[in-house]
Design an enzyme around this catalytic site. Structure first.
Site, PDB file in Angstrom:
ATOM      1  N   ILE A  44       0.818  -1.214   0.000  1.00 10.40           N
ATOM      2  CA  ILE A  44       0.000   0.000   0.000  1.00 10.40           C
ATOM      3  C   ILE A  44       0.851   1.263   0.000  1.00 10.40           C
ATOM      4  O   ILE A  44       0.313   2.355  -0.134  1.00 10.40           O
ATOM      5  CB  ILE A  44      -0.961   0.015   1.212  1.00 10.40           C
ATOM      6  CG1 ILE A  44      -0.176  -0.140   2.517  1.00 10.40           C
ATOM      7  CG2 ILE A  44      -1.993  -1.081   1.090  1.00 10.40           C
ATOM      8  CD1 ILE A  44      -1.055  -0.113   3.764  1.00 10.40           C
ATOM      9  N   ALA A  45       2.166   1.143   0.185  1.00 12.62           N
ATOM     10  CA  ALA A  45       3.034   2.329   0.156  1.00 12.62           C
ATOM     11  C   ALA A  45       4.467   1.871  -0.037  1.00 12.62           C
ATOM     12  O   ALA A  45       4.815   0.714   0.211  1.00 12.62           O
ATOM     13  CB  ALA A  45       2.895   3.146   1.439  1.00 12.62           C
ATOM     14  N   GLY A  48      11.853   5.257   0.672  1.00 13.22           N
ATOM     15  CA  GLY A  48      13.256   5.098   0.331  1.00 13.22           C
ATOM     16  C   GLY A  48      13.921   3.926   1.025  1.00 13.22           C
ATOM     17  O   GLY A  48      14.888   3.379   0.518  1.00 13.22           O
ATOM     18  N   MET A  49      13.421   3.553   2.209  1.00 16.17           N
ATOM     19  CA  MET A  49      14.061   2.486   2.961  1.00 16.17           C
ATOM     20  C   MET A  49      13.175   1.272   3.167  1.00 16.17           C
ATOM     21  O   MET A  49      13.654   0.225   3.602  1.00 16.17           O
ATOM     22  CB  MET A  49      14.506   3.011   4.334  1.00 16.17           C
ATOM     23  CG  MET A  49      15.513   4.131   4.266  1.00 16.17           C
ATOM     24  SD  MET A  49      16.102   4.565   5.906  1.00 16.17           S
ATOM     25  CE  MET A  49      16.934   3.055   6.355  1.00 16.17           C
ATOM     26  N   ALA A  50      11.878   1.401   2.906  1.00 18.78           N
ATOM     27  CA  ALA A  50      10.977   0.303   3.223  1.00 18.78           C
ATOM     28  C   ALA A  50       9.728   0.391   2.369  1.00 18.78           C
ATOM     29  O   ALA A  50       9.442   1.418   1.755  1.00 18.78           O
ATOM     30  CB  ALA A  50      10.602   0.328   4.710  1.00 18.78           C
ATOM     31  N   VAL A  52       5.428  -0.734   2.625  1.00 22.03           N
ATOM     32  CA  VAL A  52       4.382  -1.017   3.610  1.00 22.03           C
ATOM     33  C   VAL A  52       3.322  -1.891   2.955  1.00 22.03           C
ATOM     34  O   VAL A  52       2.855  -1.596   1.853  1.00 22.03           O
ATOM     35  CB  VAL A  52       3.754   0.286   4.144  1.00 22.03           C
ATOM     36  CG1 VAL A  52       2.699  -0.036   5.191  1.00 22.03           C
ATOM     37  CG2 VAL A  52       4.825   1.185   4.738  1.00 22.03           C
ATOM     38  N   LYS A  67       5.645  -2.931   7.857  1.00 22.82           N
ATOM     39  CA  LYS A  67       6.683  -2.123   7.203  1.00 22.82           C
ATOM     40  C   LYS A  67       7.914  -3.009   7.038  1.00 22.82           C
ATOM     41  O   LYS A  67       8.496  -3.461   8.031  1.00 22.82           O
ATOM     42  CB  LYS A  67       7.012  -0.893   8.038  1.00 22.82           C
ATOM     43  CG  LYS A  67       7.889   0.116   7.318  1.00 22.82           C
ATOM     44  CD  LYS A  67       8.123   1.329   8.192  1.00 22.82           C
ATOM     45  CE  LYS A  67       8.796   2.448   7.417  1.00 22.82           C
ATOM     46  NZ  LYS A  67       7.928   3.108   6.475  1.00 22.82           N
ATOM     47  N   ASP A 161      12.541  12.239  10.248  1.00 25.33           N
ATOM     48  CA  ASP A 161      11.986  12.200   8.884  1.00 25.33           C
ATOM     49  C   ASP A 161      10.546  12.720   8.887  1.00 25.33           C
ATOM     50  O   ASP A 161       9.638  12.066   8.377  1.00 25.33           O
ATOM     51  CB  ASP A 161      12.046  10.774   8.332  1.00 25.33           C
ATOM     52  CG  ASP A 161      11.859  10.743   6.803  1.00 25.33           C
ATOM     53  OD1 ASP A 161      11.961  11.820   6.173  1.00 25.33           O
ATOM     54  OD2 ASP A 161      11.610   9.659   6.253  1.00 25.33           O
TER      55      ASP A 161
END
Length: 720
Positions: A44-45, A48-50, A52, A67, A161
């Protein structure tokens, strides 16, 4: 709930990606069972690092958000250990405006977080639809974000962030800040750029000090929140460029513009709040999100009440300009202050057009720093970033020697060259000018003393005092005391002051207000009485007390209806901390009893067995039966049915065959004897006696007269 309605996280903004894995996840996670518990659903998303994913917690039968760190990150043992440590720190946060972290784990190199799933949209969607928005709306959206960050800062966590993609807004309108799972716990060994010296965070919201040396504290989150407010008010980011390094360069060398330059008509105190939060000198920013939240509420009150101008509020919020260093007639931009990255950079400042050194434009990236293939989504090593963006003043070993192009010049911006001076003869006007200059200097000095020092005082320390004593001490210092909402604390006893805003020792205007937070003691809740509720009602009751529902056990009950809670573990009245697990015992209703068919079997045994099952046995009749032995069951009601404890089973029991007394027919004629016996239901057989004379009379009978035999039995007559 469909995937496209879930709030996204970090999917729309270029960010530093330490592995480059953001462009290729390399795994197919959908359908996989992580840690034997989480069934991964659609993505669903993506950030830059993960990425979801929606997932199902099969143990608790609930939907969560998973995540998952991009491949390569989970293989780094140091990063994985740091990730686990930070996830545990984030899980300690319990705040209505923070996305809850349920669990963390690793499964075959996949490092993941299990989080609360928020159905709705992100603040990025709101900005796209509503910005530029009125100040009241912008401040109302930012307030819960700052409340969440303030809770994190009090717990010693930095988000690092903060951006619109990490602010989720549920369908019910509740604002929640996500991604605390990647925050850094504040400690001596974490004050460096994460992930091996690679810059983490979305470039548009990075504080200057993060860009230059990777060091962050709560003021880095304050800076990002200020940029967020600017974007809400204007619909634009304050610094934009063709690549991340150009944007980062501007954060270090250029102040965030005042929002009113893009949206005329905004109150000056709104400009001042943005300027204070985004000051390049972090020493001039609010110390943490709690302080900024207090300032935002002051501004929000002024906006809501319709105040157009408030010079005192503007003066209180607007960052103080750096004091010039005139020891050699030039302004060095306070280069000796390592925290003032903006002034040390030699940026143009003020209305004087003062330039302390040549300004490297964002597009003029030195070839030694620019790399092949750099794009908006590429990571930038913090060492390279510092090499490009750090000031190259006199302290730098590579600083060029001063030339006529780097001398400090004082030329008003846009003004013509000054005319050549002309000689004037001495007069009394010179003395008058001197007196006026002295008076002006004295006035300026007095004003500077008043605005800079005299009208300010420090907040007294009242932590640990009760309410009355704290108010008395604050008022004795010439300040107003305001008691804010109480809060829970594990360390400060109930009734004592746990914090103040501003904090003890902070500067505050003389006569200003100090908000006191009184401790409610440790956050504890008693397990409520749940018996008699439905399972859903019991879960809601636990959630209201911040207790976790663990699971339910089903049991038969003769007095509690099906689906109703019978008991809880721990028992009602047990005192627990928030997040403690409570299990339920739920009724399955009455236990059904399968009734056996006892026809033809011993009635006594049937009664004993059925009564042991809780049934009531009644013998409703006893009948003669030629087929069913005496004492056995002729029939029962019901047969083969399912009953419940206390229900009745009726039996008809056999008396055996009916017995008839044999009459005496000796000496009777054979025909008369036969008629009499057959009338009683007997069968008759005849035979001749040994000395048969042919008389036709009965000599003897068997069975004999007076015997009782079953009806239908055979009577044998012997004739003479």
């Amino acid at each position: 709930m469909t995937p496209d309605r879930h709030a996204r996280s970090g999917a729309d903004e270029p960010s530093a990606d330490p592995s480059g894995a953001a462009r290729n996840d390399g795994r197919r996670l959908e359908g996989r069972l992580l840690d034997g518990r989480y069934r991964v659903g659609p993505r669903i998303a993506r950030g830059g690092m993960a990425s979801v994913h929606e997932a199902t917690d099969i143990r608790l039968d609930r939907t969560v958000a998973i995540k998952v760190m991009h491949p390569g990150l989970g293989d780094d043992e140091e990063f994985a250990a740091r990730f686990v440590r930070e996830a545990r720190a984030a899980a300690r946060l319990s705040h209505p405006n923070v996305v809850a972290v349920h669990d963390q784990g690793a499964d075959d190199g996949v490092v993941f977080l299990a989080m609360e799933l928020v159905a709705g949209h992100t603040l990025r969607d709101v900005i796209a639809k509503e910005s530029p928005m009125p100040p009241a709306r912008a401040l109302a959206l930012l307030e819960p974000v700052l409340s969440a960050l303030a809770a994190a800062h009090r717990a010693g966590l930095i988000h690092r962030d903060v951006k619109p993609e990490n602010v989720l807004i549920s369908d019910e309108g509740q604002v929640k800040v996500a991604d605390f799972g990647l925050a850094k716990a504040v400690s001596a060994d974490t004050q460096h750029t994460a992930t091996g010296g690679v810059l983490i965070g979305t470039v548009s919201y990075l504080a200057p000090e993060l860009v230059v040396d990777g060091r962050a504290d709560a003021r880095a989150d304050v800076y990002a929140a200020g940029v967020l407010l600017f974007e809400l008010l204007t619909g634009r980011k304050p610094h934009e460029g063709e690549s991340p390094i150009q944007v980062a360069y501007k954060h270090v060398h250029e102040d965030v513009p005042l929002p009113s330059t893009l949206v005329p008509g905004l109150p000056a105190y709104v400009d001042a709040l943005v300027a204070r939060a985004t000051a390049r000198d972090r020493g001039q920013r609010p110390a943490d999100a709690g302080v900024l939240l207090h300032q935002l509420r002051r501004v929000s009150t002024a906006v809501v009440t319709g105040v157009r101008e408030d010079p005192d509020l503007v003066a209180d919020l607007m960052p103080r300009p750096p004091a010039p260093d005139t020891t050699d007639g030039t302004d060095t931009g306070d280069a000796a202050d390592p925290d003032d990255a903006g002034d040390a950079s030699g940026a143009v400042g003020g209305d004087t057009g003062e330039l302390t050194r040549p300004l490297l434009r964002p597009t003029e990236v030195p070839p030694a720093v620019a790399r092949r293939g750099d794009t908006a989504a590429d990571p930038w090593d913090s060492g390279e970033m510092a090499a490009l963006l750090a000031p190259s003043g006199a302290g730098s070993p590579t600083a060029p020697p001063p030339t006529e192009h780097t001398r400090t010049v004082q030329v008003p911006v846009g003004a013509a060259a000054p005319p050549a001076p002309r000689r004037t003869r001495r007069s009394r006007r010179g003395l008058l000018a001197l007196v006026l200059a002295l008076l002006l200097a004295a006035g300026i000095g007095t004003g500077a003393w008043w605005f800079g020092f005299a009208r300010w005082t420090t907040t007294p320390g009242v932590i640990g005092l009760d309410r009355a004593a704290a108010v008395e001490r604050i008022e004795a210092a010439g300040l107003e005391a305001e008691v804010g909402p109480r809060a829970f604390s594990r360390t400060v006893p109930a009734g004592e002051v746990m914090s103040t805003d501003p904090a003890a020792g902070d500067r505050v205007l003389d006569g200003g207000t100090v908000t006191v937070t009184i401790s409610k003691g440790e956050e504890l809740y008693d397990v409520p009485k749940l018996r008699g509720m439905t399972e859903d009602e019991a879960q809601d009751a636990l959630a209201e007390l911040k207790l976790e529902f663990g699971g339910s056990t089903q049991r038969w009950s003769e007095d509690v209806p099906e689906g109703i809670v019978m008991a809880s573990d721990p028992k009602p009245g047990t005192t627990l901390r928030p997040g403690a697990v409570v299990d339920l015992v739920v009724s399955k209703g009455r236990k059904p009893i399968k009734v056996k068919d006892w026809t033809g079997e011993d009635a006594g045994t049937a009664r004993e067995r059925m009564e042991a099952q809780g049934l009531v046995v009644e013998v409703t009749d006893e009948e003669y039966s030629d087929d069913v032995a005496e004492g056995d069951v002729i029939s029962q009601d019901p047969v083969g049915a399912t009953l419940f404890k206390g229900d009745t089973v009726e039996l008809v029991v056999s008396l055996g065959p009916e017995l008839v007394e044999v009459p005496n027919v000796r000496a009777s004629g054979v025909d008369a004897a036969r008629d009499e016996l057959e009338a009683l239901g007997f069968e008759v057989e005849t035979r001749r006696a040994a000395g048969y004379l042919g008389l036709g009379y009965v000599f003897s009978q068997s069975p004999g007269s007076g015997d009782r035999v079953p009806r239908g039995s055979t009577i044998t007559l012997t004739l003479i």
